[in-house]
Write an enzyme that holds these catalytic residues in place. Structure first.
Site, PDB file in Angstrom:
ATOM      1  N   ASP A   1      55.632  55.092  51.611  1.00  0.00           N
ATOM      2  CA  ASP A   1      54.964  54.856  50.322  1.00  0.00           C
ATOM      3  C   ASP A   1      53.611  55.562  50.261  1.00  0.00           C
ATOM      4  OD1 ASP A   1      56.975  52.940  50.021  1.00  0.00           O
ATOM      5  OD2 ASP A   1      55.678  51.243  50.507  1.00  0.00           O
TER       6      ASP A   1
ATOM      7  N   ASP B   1      70.327  44.715  42.464  1.00  0.00           N
ATOM      8  CA  ASP B   1      68.971  44.250  42.724  1.00  0.00           C
ATOM      9  C   ASP B   1      68.033  44.733  41.625  1.00  0.00           C
ATOM     10  OD1 ASP B   1      66.966  43.092  44.213  1.00  0.00           O
ATOM     11  OD2 ASP B   1      66.838  44.681  45.691  1.00  0.00           O
TER      12      ASP B   1
ATOM     13  N   HIS C   1      55.703  50.351  52.972  1.00  0.00           N
ATOM     14  CA  HIS C   1      56.524  51.171  53.863  1.00  0.00           C
ATOM     15  C   HIS C   1      55.685  52.386  54.253  1.00  0.00           C
ATOM     16  CE1 HIS C   1      59.407  49.376  51.002  1.00  0.00           C
ATOM     17  NE2 HIS C   1      60.263  49.349  51.988  1.00  0.00           N
TER      18      HIS C   1
ATOM     19  N   HIS D   1      67.777  39.115  46.508  1.00  0.00           N
ATOM     20  CA  HIS D   1      68.802  39.319  47.549  1.00  0.00           C
ATOM     21  C   HIS D   1      69.663  38.069  47.729  1.00  0.00           C
ATOM     22  CE1 HIS D   1      66.185  42.630  49.663  1.00  0.00           C
ATOM     23  NE2 HIS D   1      66.522  42.939  48.432  1.00  0.00           N
TER      24      HIS D   1
ATOM     25  N   ASP E   1      57.718  41.818  45.710  1.00  0.00           N
ATOM     26  CA  ASP E   1      58.642  42.960  45.789  1.00  0.00           C
ATOM     27  C   ASP E   1      59.325  43.041  44.422  1.00  0.00           C
ATOM     28  OD1 ASP E   1      60.357  44.953  46.385  1.00  0.00           O
ATOM     29  OD2 ASP E   1      61.336  43.969  48.068  1.00  0.00           O
TER      30      ASP E   1
ATOM     31  N   GLU F   1      64.521  41.172  56.893  1.00  0.00           N
ATOM     32  CA  GLU F   1      64.754  40.819  55.491  1.00  0.00           C
ATOM     33  C   GLU F   1      66.230  41.017  55.164  1.00  0.00           C
ATOM     34  OE1 GLU F   1      62.065  42.533  52.635  1.00  0.00           O
ATOM     35  OE2 GLU F   1      63.516  42.310  51.006  1.00  0.00           O
TER      36      GLU F   1
ATOM     37  N   ASP G   1      64.799  43.231  41.112  1.00  0.00           N
ATOM     38  CA  ASP G   1      63.405  43.043  41.544  1.00  0.00           C
ATOM     39  C   ASP G   1      62.481  42.670  40.388  1.00  0.00           C
ATOM     40  OD1 ASP G   1      64.058  43.576  44.192  1.00  0.00           O
ATOM     41  OD2 ASP G   1      63.329  45.641  44.164  1.00  0.00           O
TER      42      ASP G   1
ATOM     43  N   ASP H   1      59.628  37.439  49.861  1.00  0.00           N
ATOM     44  CA  ASP H   1      59.501  38.492  48.851  1.00  0.00           C
ATOM     45  C   ASP H   1      59.737  37.824  47.509  1.00  0.00           C
ATOM     46  OD1 ASP H   1      58.797  40.563  50.497  1.00  0.00           O
ATOM     47  OD2 ASP H   1      60.451  41.864  49.928  1.00  0.00           O
TER      48      ASP H   1
HETATM   49 CO   LIG Z   1      65.174  43.627  45.983  1.00  0.00          CO
HETATM   50 CO   LIG Z   2      62.324  42.765  49.437  1.00  0.00          CO
END
Ligand SMILES: [Co+2]
Ligand SMILES: [Co+2]
Ligand SMILES: [Co+2]
Ligand SMILES: [Co+2]
Ligand SMILES: [Co+2]
Ligand SMILES: [Co+2]
Ligand SMILES: [Co+2]
Ligand SMILES: [Co+2]
EC number: 5.3.1.5
Lengths: 448, 448, 448, 448
Positions: free
Chosen positions: A106, A309, A103, A273, A341, A234, A311, A298
């Protein structure tokens, strides 16, 4: 340049020892699977936000990790932002990952205006561009954060506030400039706050009209500057919002078709997700593939008993196998890859855990690729389907598929058949047997 | 004809006593709300399958209810099938409900071939037609059950077996003939088994191609016979299948647009199904309305902590109010209504409970209608939105909406604004205050 | 002292206007309900962590709120910590809330050792103590944060690391000293990280042994210093951990009984936590009450379609009514109250929203109290139960309850009864009717 | 006797072919694992209700399966009931399963009184007893169905109706007589309807008092007749009821301890039920084991994205491994086993699928056993824990565990330590690495 990490370069070691550690047990870059090198199929990508910026904060506690680069400058300083780039590229080098993703926010601290923020960012981009040239590492995709800063409290492209909307547009413009400059293979939109927290204070139709128009302006601009990377959306159903407009693949497809954007976008599908939307990962990948919209992955996972979430780095061989099966059926991901991700668990706070986590993630997808390739080689699933749908390859079934029949024709055909005759044409779905066969393939291919 | 039920004709009694019983406390057929009589807005419908055929079975136990008509014939006999019609029409008469809805298989027993089954069915349709003429009661919608009989174990229009597919086509043909004959306002498809139980033995793309073509054949046939009722799809995410193709409103819209069916179908939205898909009922109704696809409502509710379909009669004033708000914004449901796809709880096994349940369901939607009408009269939500989106009614916002701006224009506009200036344009969402106002409206309107 | 908030003192205004704003529509402190003033029943409490310290951060974005006291000192400074106290007490004064609650870490910054941290904290406690004396405001409960600081990454009392465990013990000791000093009515343990993230690296038995022993040491210490407030455990199933040991009321009861702690602790039940465990709030309150363990309430709510803790201010009249019903059956909460463990939504970022949110929360519980009192006055539920269980008040049922019968006696009694006779004794559960009656009560009592 | 099934006796074939079919790939009865033959560890059991009686009905459709024994008599006839016994024993013989389990109502039709019903049942029990003697097959457990018949609409031991309660007692008495006669290793209570559908019409406390007393009468009776099998409760959170009193392991433990029944009962844990309660299977098995209450396992699985009980045959190597890990730590299940409370999917309607499903279930648990045994042999998890909790094996940690310290002692110890020193004692949880190691073990052990 002196080595920044003491962690050794990760090599393929196989299963000499079963203990996971600093080598790959399954990922063997040059090994040929399904006609290509693993490294050609598996375009892994390191996520800047997690790997560089995540300190393993959660809503109930501060970060548990410190990183070697923290000492390189004050939090929020340009010095730190620039130093991080070196660590990133050495991390890529040591893990053998060829891609990364980020991003805008970031990379560099924000200024007091977008112009200042862009200037900060460009200095880091300069350095990244140079490192890319030196190392050959590539940008899988970049994106813009329209969700972290408080100005986006009600969204960016769907903000009810025109000043915020304009700011979001400006941010995307700059982000596309960067995509062009760094040759980003794709450009991602994740609409974290493009949705609603409260239905009664939201003009959902007006907001959707706005974001669709916004996407068209973005595409026009990309065309103008000659940026040809694939645009991706996404999907995520919720979190942070109560409802995110891009709930899942199908919701996003409905949106794209409603606004004539289906040729502009493909999908970037994240594992975690998919569960939050009530789906399996392989389901979403399958349906995106069949719609011709599978753009990128991802590659993470969640916990189906956990409603938010997490991750997590992927570690489930079933999911990896089935996702890789769809992936191979798709011919891989020409303009996409497998972006981690993913972040280490909050208790895995050491720098070594960041390496272990990427190794584990690469290994499980390498393992899944091998199993999927063998399943396809043996036509395991293909034979199941061929036999199961055989009645549409001839006779009345084939006539129907060829568009030769009306409802009346079909009715006439069926009307006087007995139940016994009709039921005799049904075949068992053999789910238990197929799942056991899948297990046999996994254990056999990977234990070899 | 002698009275079949001892339960008295249900009349409006208001809140003289607070104890629920045999009268309406809120539903007052002739009372004018938002410019129309309640009975004109609220086209309630009794569901044949639940009210006539449901014995309150569940997967762990036999039915708990017996019905007065059970004595009229053997289970599965034509005598019983014909007798039930009288009970149905008296039930409509006593509750004051003007519409009903049915699956083909609710009405008459199956024969050994479709032709025999159709013949059985037609005898019951004859009687229904006559009763409709006598009483003025109307058919809200009919549908075909492509899920109960074991032949449909893998779906009807998506069955992998061409014989079953042809049978399904024949069944729909006959069902459309009935729709035409009885003047059904809509025709519903609920694809209970049109989905998959196991992704790996399913050719999802081929099945979706089949069902889309099937729908086109059905529409062609409707055109041929001059049936002009509205075609409806009723989404549900899962149950009985692991994944149903019509997961929710958006998934269905994606499907319709993919296959060019968006002008053929609207949506029939069921409350309980929306929760199973992770949505609120008002969410689904809102998005269908804004897509111009709100066709009809299966007015029931579920339990958000329960993961299966319980088809409870509606009793939540919040949901009733918010659904009626969208309903009024839609101008009501010209070709649809509020069908009670609802059954009494298994412990509410008496015939009186069937009456009580319908009374409660009619009352809560009448109550919701009154609150929603007052909210609109006072422009409560409209004023919230007007103020919240005001910045798009002028200046840069209006220019964007008018299509006058490029991404560059917007970027230029935003680039040198300070954060402080941008943040000053954000307004509080006031969710807590709005929800309290909503409570005040509910209590005040209904306590009056 | 000059007024710190421009928001006016909140007064009862009733439903003159339906628009929510700066007055109470239902909470009327001196109004007598069920024999006591509302203010005596409803011991509301403001949560320091949310109301003073929460800036409406979420995992995907920075805080959206600034507070008037932010200008009083640097973040993390003692100056700010001390200034906040004034704002807190004026907030209590203006809202008419008589109680507050805090974690140790809400009040003052940490030092480099526990001793330094305690010293910081004590300075703020000095000021709080003085303000309590001046204003008569009271401490509902205090607690210690064993979850925010990274040292507690694997728990406090269940940390695998003895140094951390000892630190947690030290922190509790100081926290109990404060409870004693400020006359805290209860003392709460919420084991946010007392659980596991990963089953395979956790010695669950050893950790549970540790925390049980820890609790005993804490109680011994309370006895030693003469602190007699009620010890409370606040269950939550997960978040931040994958599994929290105090999953729900029953899990906590099992724990207490396993370790002989059932006379030491009662339960503090939070609404949102109950949904995350798969329960309704009224369920948990009912079962805690019947176990004699209902201690206090964290009066908030969640969203049953959202899988994480959102700590929304309560606004649901059904839940408020049913919780207040159990509350009245319990004779209120002698050593507990209704603590707003609640925060405004992230888009409700203004200071006024904090007032509006508390007003709404107080109003809905006041409304629930009124409805519950009327239900009890009319014996609505009591009569349902009396009739339903009547067969245990005489004959075989009463003999069984009196312990006069063996299994054989019962078998002999039943053996030759016909199914018809047995089924004739079953009564309808009348769920639909009872729910409609409940609606009638709500609308009638609150609309009056 | 002529062979009833054409399916061959199932033999171990290993992974010569990867295609699942009529042989075991992992289950090798005589192979020694962890010091015992597989067949001694894995006391598999066939569930009469699913394997003999289930026709793959679901709430939306009729059964899809017919069975060879259906031709042996009318539905509900004694002839059919008796014939089924032969098929059952041949099924056990062909699959090599040594145990079976049943509800009373699985075996024989009901009469018009309990006495008649018992008489029917006893005739089938006579035949089963004889077959057991002939074949050496054993009864893992039996149970009574207090949920199928409509008399139990509001529960059996918690029915509000004393006549129903007495009937339930009579039924249990007879069921215990059978347990004694057939030497059932355990006796199971699954309280499918012992809970509530609606909190407001339920006297939860009175119902719990009833069922506790009921259990005591049952135990007294077992003692009286000298039946010494282990009493088991099988928890399930909901379905068919909204809330079942035996929600999960901890809720059941709380109940047992509240009523002094903890020495009378252990737990029978079903995989699918654990997900419905928000847990993993390994979690529930772990906590039951550590409480000394692990009695038996209903070896099935569900789908964590599906909110109802699907009773799928197990096929997940992760779950099988982790459950077998706990199992081995428990020393196996002396009075329990692995009962397949599992049914083929509705589309797996052939008789062969019943064989395939059992083969798959046996294979995955055999595979899990092998992996778990190797993990323990290498002390993989044990070493993780040893290192992680080392600070409690000496110094302050050991003193605390030995009960030598007060809260003050611990506080004093911690008070002047710096944060840096304390944090230096924390160790990474290494979750990613451990999970990868687990994968390596699975693939390596099973691929060998
Ligand atoms: Co996520
Ligand atoms: Co993602
Ligand atoms: Co419906
Ligand atoms: Co439904
Ligand atoms: Co709380
Ligand atoms: Co909370
Ligand atoms: Co079971
Ligand atoms: Co089950």
């Amino acid at each position: 340049m002196a080595e920044l990490f003491s962690f050794p370069k990760v090599e393929f070691v196989g299963n000499k020892s079963l203990q996971a550690g600093d080598g790959f047990h399954y990922y063997n870059a040059d090994e040929v699977v399904a006609g290509k090198k693993m490294s050609e199929w598996l375009k892994f990508s390191v996520a800047y936000w997690h790997t560089m910026d995540q300190r393993l904060v959660d809503p109930f506690g501060e970060g548990t990790a410190t990183r070697p680069w923290d000492k390189e400058g004050e939090e929020g300083s340009m010095a730190l932002a620039l130093a991080k780039v070196d660590y990133m590229f050495e991390f890529l080098e040591k893990t053998g990952v060829e891609y990364f993703a980020f991003h805008d926010r970031d990379l560099a601290p924000e200024g007091n205006t977008l112009a200042e923020t862009n200037a900060n960012l460009d200095k880091v981009i300069d350095k990244i561009e140079q490192k890319m040239q030196e190392t050959g590492k590539k940008l899988l995709w970049n994106t813009a954060s329209l969700f972290t800063n408080k100005r986006f409290l009600a969204g960016g492209a769907t903000s009810p506030f025109a000043e915020v909307f304009a700011y979001a547009a400006g941010q995307i413009k700059h982000s596309l400039d960067i995509a062009k400059r760094l040759g980003s293979e794709s450009y991602v939109f994740w609409g974290g706050r493009e949705g609603y927290d409260f239905l009664l204070n939201t003009d959902t139709k007006r907001e959707l009209d706005h974001i669709a128009a916004f996407f068209k302006l973005a595409k026009d601009y990309a065309n103008e500057i000659g940026y040809t990377g694939q645009f991706l959306i996404e999907p995520k159903p919720k979190e942070p919002t109560q409802h995110q407009y891009d709930f899942d693949a199908q919701t996003t497809i409905a949106f794209l078709k409603t606004y004539g954007l289906e040729d502009t976008f493909k999908l970037n599908l994240e594992g975690n997700h998919t569960y939050l939307a009530g789906h399996t990962y392989e389901h979403e990948v399958r349906f995106a593939r069949e719609a011709g919209l599978l753009g990128s992955l991802d590659a993470n996972m969640g916990d189906k008993l956990i409603g938010w979430d997490i991750d997590e780095f992927p570690n489930d061989i079933y999911e990896a196998t089935l996702v890789m099966y769809e992936f191979l059926k798709n011919g891989g991901l020409p303009t996409g890859g497998l972006n981690f991700d993913s972040k280490p668990r909050r208790q895995s706070f050491e720098m070594d855990d960041l390496f272990y986590a990427h190794i584990a993630g690469m290994d499980i997808y390498a393992a899944g690729l091998k199993v999927a390739a063998k399943l396809i080689e043996d036509q395991v699933i293909e034979n199941v389907l061929k036999e199961r749908y055989a009645s549409f390859d001839e006779g009345i079934g084939a006539d129907f598929e060829a568009g030769k029949l009306t409802l009346k024709d079909l009715a006439e055909y069926a009307e006087n058949k007995t139940d016994a005759d009709i039921n005799a044409t049904s075949k068992s779905g053999r789910q238990e047997q197929i799942k056991q066969t899948l297990n046999n393939y996994i254990f056999s291919v990977l234990g070899a």
